[in-house]
Structure formats: structure tokens, C-alpha cells
Design a protein around this motif. Structure first.
Motif, PDB file in Angstrom:
ATOM      1  N   ASP A  15       4.141   7.951  -6.899  1.00 31.94           N
ATOM      2  CA  ASP A  15       5.072   8.858  -6.199  1.00 31.94           C
ATOM      3  C   ASP A  15       4.631   9.035  -4.743  1.00 31.94           C
ATOM      4  O   ASP A  15       5.383   8.795  -3.805  1.00 31.94           O
ATOM      5  N   SER A  16       3.370   9.428  -4.564  1.00 34.38           N
ATOM      6  CA  SER A  16       2.827   9.613  -3.219  1.00 34.38           C
ATOM      7  C   SER A  16       1.309   9.475  -3.346  1.00 34.38           C
ATOM      8  O   SER A  16       0.718  10.029  -4.280  1.00 34.38           O
ATOM      9  N   THR A  17       0.695   8.746  -2.437  1.00 28.66           N
ATOM     10  CA  THR A  17      -0.768   8.558  -2.535  1.00 28.66           C
ATOM     11  C   THR A  17      -1.491   9.887  -2.328  1.00 28.66           C
ATOM     12  O   THR A  17      -2.555  10.107  -2.897  1.00 28.66           O
ATOM     13  N   ASN A  18      -0.913  10.794  -1.520  1.00 28.56           N
ATOM     14  CA  ASN A  18      -1.517  12.138  -1.385  1.00 28.56           C
ATOM     15  C   ASN A  18      -1.470  12.875  -2.714  1.00 28.56           C
ATOM     16  O   ASN A  18      -2.459  13.469  -3.148  1.00 28.56           O
ATOM     17  N   GLU A  28       4.049   0.675  -2.940  1.00 32.33           N
ATOM     18  CA  GLU A  28       5.329   1.396  -2.896  1.00 32.33           C
ATOM     19  C   GLU A  28       5.114   2.859  -3.253  1.00 32.33           C
ATOM     20  O   GLU A  28       4.331   3.168  -4.151  1.00 32.33           O
ATOM     21  N   GLN A  29       5.784   3.750  -2.524  1.00 31.53           N
ATOM     22  CA  GLN A  29       5.790   5.179  -2.888  1.00 31.53           C
ATOM     23  C   GLN A  29       7.217   5.572  -3.232  1.00 31.53           C
ATOM     24  O   GLN A  29       8.145   5.274  -2.481  1.00 31.53           O
ATOM     25  N   THR A  30       7.378   6.249  -4.365  1.00 29.12           N
ATOM     26  CA  THR A  30       8.729   6.639  -4.751  1.00 29.12           C
ATOM     27  C   THR A  30       9.093   8.021  -4.211  1.00 29.12           C
ATOM     28  O   THR A  30      10.238   8.419  -4.210  1.00 29.12           O
ATOM     29  N   GLY A  64       7.343   9.410  -1.070  1.00 35.31           N
ATOM     30  CA  GLY A  64       6.432   9.533   0.074  1.00 35.31           C
ATOM     31  C   GLY A  64       6.782  10.774   0.882  1.00 35.31           C
ATOM     32  O   GLY A  64       7.957  11.054   1.132  1.00 35.31           O
ATOM     33  N   ARG A  65       5.765  11.528   1.245  1.00 36.01           N
ATOM     34  CA  ARG A  65       6.016  12.797   1.943  1.00 36.01           C
ATOM     35  C   ARG A  65       5.561  12.739   3.391  1.00 36.01           C
ATOM     36  O   ARG A  65       4.538  12.149   3.708  1.00 36.01           O
ATOM     37  N   GLY A  66       6.338  13.382   4.271  1.00 39.05           N
ATOM     38  CA  GLY A  66       5.972  13.476   5.675  1.00 39.05           C
ATOM     39  C   GLY A  66       5.662  14.912   6.056  1.00 39.05           C
ATOM     40  O   GLY A  66       5.622  15.800   5.192  1.00 39.05           O
ATOM     41  N   GLN A  67       5.456  15.142   7.330  1.00 37.95           N
ATOM     42  CA  GLN A  67       5.202  16.504   7.802  1.00 37.95           C
ATOM     43  C   GLN A  67       6.475  17.335   7.712  1.00 37.95           C
ATOM     44  O   GLN A  67       7.565  16.811   7.677  1.00 37.95           O
ATOM     45  N   ARG A  68       6.308  18.626   7.785  1.00 33.69           N
ATOM     46  CA  ARG A  68       7.414  19.596   7.777  1.00 33.69           C
ATOM     47  C   ARG A  68       8.386  19.362   6.615  1.00 33.69           C
ATOM     48  O   ARG A  68       9.602  19.469   6.766  1.00 33.69           O
ATOM     49  N   ASN A 119       8.598   5.080  20.557  1.00 37.95           N
ATOM     50  CA  ASN A 119       8.924   4.822  19.152  1.00 37.95           C
ATOM     51  C   ASN A 119       7.730   5.078  18.237  1.00 37.95           C
ATOM     52  O   ASN A 119       6.601   4.704  18.555  1.00 37.95           O
ATOM     53  N   LYS A 120       8.028   5.666  17.076  1.00 38.71           N
ATOM     54  CA  LYS A 120       6.953   6.021  16.136  1.00 38.71           C
ATOM     55  C   LYS A 120       6.552   4.824  15.276  1.00 38.71           C
ATOM     56  O   LYS A 120       7.396   4.200  14.652  1.00 38.71           O
ATOM     57  N   ILE A 121       5.264   4.550  15.250  1.00 35.54           N
ATOM     58  CA  ILE A 121       4.769   3.445  14.411  1.00 35.54           C
ATOM     59  C   ILE A 121       3.991   3.959  13.196  1.00 35.54           C
ATOM     60  O   ILE A 121       3.909   3.285  12.189  1.00 35.54           O
TER      61      ILE A 121
HETATM   62  C1  BTN Z   1       4.792  12.172   9.078  1.00 36.26           C
HETATM   63  O1  BTN Z   1       4.869  11.497  10.094  1.00 36.26           O
HETATM   64  O2  BTN Z   1       5.643  13.026   8.827  1.00 36.26           O
HETATM   65  C2  BTN Z   1       3.652  11.949   8.123  1.00 36.26           C
HETATM   66  C3  BTN Z   1       3.883  10.771   7.252  1.00 36.26           C
HETATM   67  C4  BTN Z   1       2.753  10.491   6.282  1.00 36.26           C
HETATM   68  C5  BTN Z   1       3.094   9.397   5.312  1.00 36.26           C
HETATM   69  C6  BTN Z   1       1.926   8.995   4.460  1.00 36.26           C
HETATM   70  S1  BTN Z   1       2.235   7.527   3.538  1.00 36.26           S
HETATM   71  C7  BTN Z   1       0.778   7.777   2.603  1.00 36.26           C
HETATM   72  C8  BTN Z   1       0.660   9.267   2.343  1.00 36.26           C
HETATM   73  N1  BTN Z   1       1.387   9.633   1.151  1.00 36.26           N
HETATM   74  C9  BTN Z   1       2.423  10.417   1.401  1.00 36.26           C
HETATM   75  O3  BTN Z   1       3.219  10.861   0.544  1.00 36.26           O
HETATM   76  N2  BTN Z   1       2.510  10.661   2.713  1.00 36.26           N
HETATM   77  C10 BTN Z   1       1.435  10.018   3.437  1.00 36.26           C
END
Ligand code: BTN
Length: 239
Positions: A14-17, A39-41, A43-47, A110-112
Motif C-alpha cells: 500500500d505504502s512503504t511508509n 508499486e504502491q497502491t 502512496g501518500r504525499g504531504q498534506r 518542475n517537481k522530480i
Molecule cells: C510529497 O511530495 O507530497 C511527498 C511524497 C512522498 C512519496 C513517498 S513514495 C515512498 C513513501 N511511501 C509513501 O506512501 N509516500 C512516500
């Protein structure tokens, strides 16, 4: 802090975190363990945002740190360490990265790469930390307009795991005990530092200038001749 002595490679999660957060409840993971997923099903980002990444084409990994040794008010040092190490790796690969506060990695506008640091705190400091990193490698089509990847920037395919090893090497060279130097490097690469830009805070849009970052990690912005310090949720950049 050394990382990468143990690497766990998953095909899908689901997410490595999340994986680390759950695993440390039942297992003794060594500090510095890296969890890599093709693969993350979820994946979470900030906010609270989602992190989308094409399966197998990009780096999505997390680092477990149980020996951070930072007080609660020095948590931002970890963001500095992570951002600088990642920028050093990208520079070695041939790019010119900058850091969009607090820790997005940009190539021009651009965000990498994105970084999601989740700290577990005690009364005295950080108990452990989960550092999640998503770096676009071979993906060339994105839903989001201001995204880029190594492939777009360099025009060639890269081996995802080799890039991970290059990043691990830079983490292991960046010394947290030399935080002053790392902070200077962070500031030298800070996106839009000392440049006029449009921002928005709770009082609406305004023209301002980023002039620095406080020790606790707040963004310092000059607004109408005064310097204001902002937490992440309190300010956004208007493109
Ligand atoms: C962002 O820019 O909002 C942060 C993104 C972070 C993504 C990584 S991918 C590996 C790890 N697992 C997650 O669910 N999120 C972070």
C-alpha cells in the motif's frame, strides 16, 4: 546515520511508509533499513495528498531510523539531511536540483521528488522516524503538469535500483553532526530564495520574498517590509 545495510524489496505494497509503521509493531527492524517497492497502491504525499507513481518506473522507498537522537525542536534537521543527500545524489547524476521548502525536490520549476517524513515523538525527542521518498525516474507522462523525471531531464532510461544505491551512498556521506554545513547547503539550493514571488496566507495573496528558514523549520518570508515565519499549512506559493 548509516542506512541501507538491510534492504527489503517488495513488488507491491500500500505504502512503504505504512509498511514500516506496521512492521515495527511486530518486528525488530534495524535502524537504517530501506523498504523499496515496485508499486504502491496507496502512496501518500504531504498534506494528505496521494503520491502517484507508475509501477516499476520510479523509485518509491522508505527508510526506518530508530537512532535519530534529535530533540523535538530540532526535527527539521532531519528534513535538511534528507533533502541535501537527495540533491547531492541528483547532482552527481548530472542534474541541477533545488529544494522547494520544506522538502520537495525541483528541477527548474518542475517537481522530480517528494519526501514524506513521519516522526514518532517522545517527551525528550524523536523516538523513531520513517523517511519516505518518491523519485521520478523513467516515467514521462504525468497527470500533474509540473512534474519531471530523470528520463525527461537526461533523455535516457535509468536502472531504478542503481539510482537507489547512489542515493544511499549520499545519505551515508552526509554527516548529521555537521548540520551547520548541511543547513547552508540546504539554503544555497532553496527554490526562490531572495526572489520576488506570489504567495497566499490566511489574509490572502501577496507579493513577497523568501529570506530563509528558522531553526525549527518555519519559512521566513518578507511581506510588506516585515518578516513573517510560516508553518507548512500557513502559506502557499501561487504559480
Ligand atoms: C510529497 O511530495 O507530497 C511527498 C511524497 C512522498 C512519496 C513517498 S513514495 C515512498 C513513501 N511511501 C509513501 O506512501 N509516500 C512516500
Amino acid at each position: 546515520m548509516q542506512i541501507g545495510t538491510k534492504i527489503i524489496h517488495l513488488s507491491s505494497v500500500d505504502s512503504t511508509n505504512n509498511y514500516i509503521a506496521k512492521r515495527i509493531l511486530v518486528d525488530n527492524l534495524p535502524s537504517g533499513t530501506v523498504i523499496l517497492a515496485d508499486e504502491q497502491t496507496n502512496g501518500r504525499g504531504q498534506r494528505g495528498k496521494i503520491w502517484q507513481s507508475e509501477s516499476g518506473n520510479n523509485l518509491t522507498f522508505s527508510i526506518y531510523l530508530s537512532n535519530v537522537n534529535l530533540s523535538v525542536d530540532r526535527q527539521f534537521d532531519l528534513n535538511i539531511w534528507v533533502s541535501v543527500a537527495l540533491c547531492r545524489a541528483l547532482t552527481k547524476i548530472g542534474l541541477t536540483p533545488s529544494i522547494k521548502w520544506p522538502n520537495d525536490i525541483y528541477i527548474e520549476s518542475n517537481k522530480i521528488a517528494g519526501i514524506l517524513i513521519e516522526n514518532s515523538l517522545s517527551n525528550t525527542g524523536i523516538k523513531h522516524s520513517i523517511v519516505g521518498i518518491g523519485l521520478n525516474i523513467n516515467q514521462v507522462n504525468f497527470d500533474c503538469i509540473n512534474a519531471t523525471s530523470l528520463k525527461i531531464e537526461l533523455g535516457e532510461w535509468r536502472n531504478v535500483q542503481e539510482v537507489l544505491f547512489q542515493i544511499i551512498e549520499q545519505f551515508n556521506h552526509a554527516d548529521m553532526n555537521e548540520i551547520k554545513g548541511l543547513k547552508q547547503e540546504y539554503l544555497n539550493q532553496l527554490y526562490l530564495l531572495n526572489e520576488c514571488a506570489k504567495f497566499e496566507d490566511k489574509d490572502g495573496p501577496f507579493d513577497g520574498q523568501i529570506i530563509g528558514v528558522t531553526e525549527s523549520g518555519k519559512l521566513q518570508v518578507e511581506k510588506n517590509g516585515f518578516v513573517k515565519d510560516y508553518y507548512l499549512q500557513e502559506i502557499s506559493l501561487i504559480n
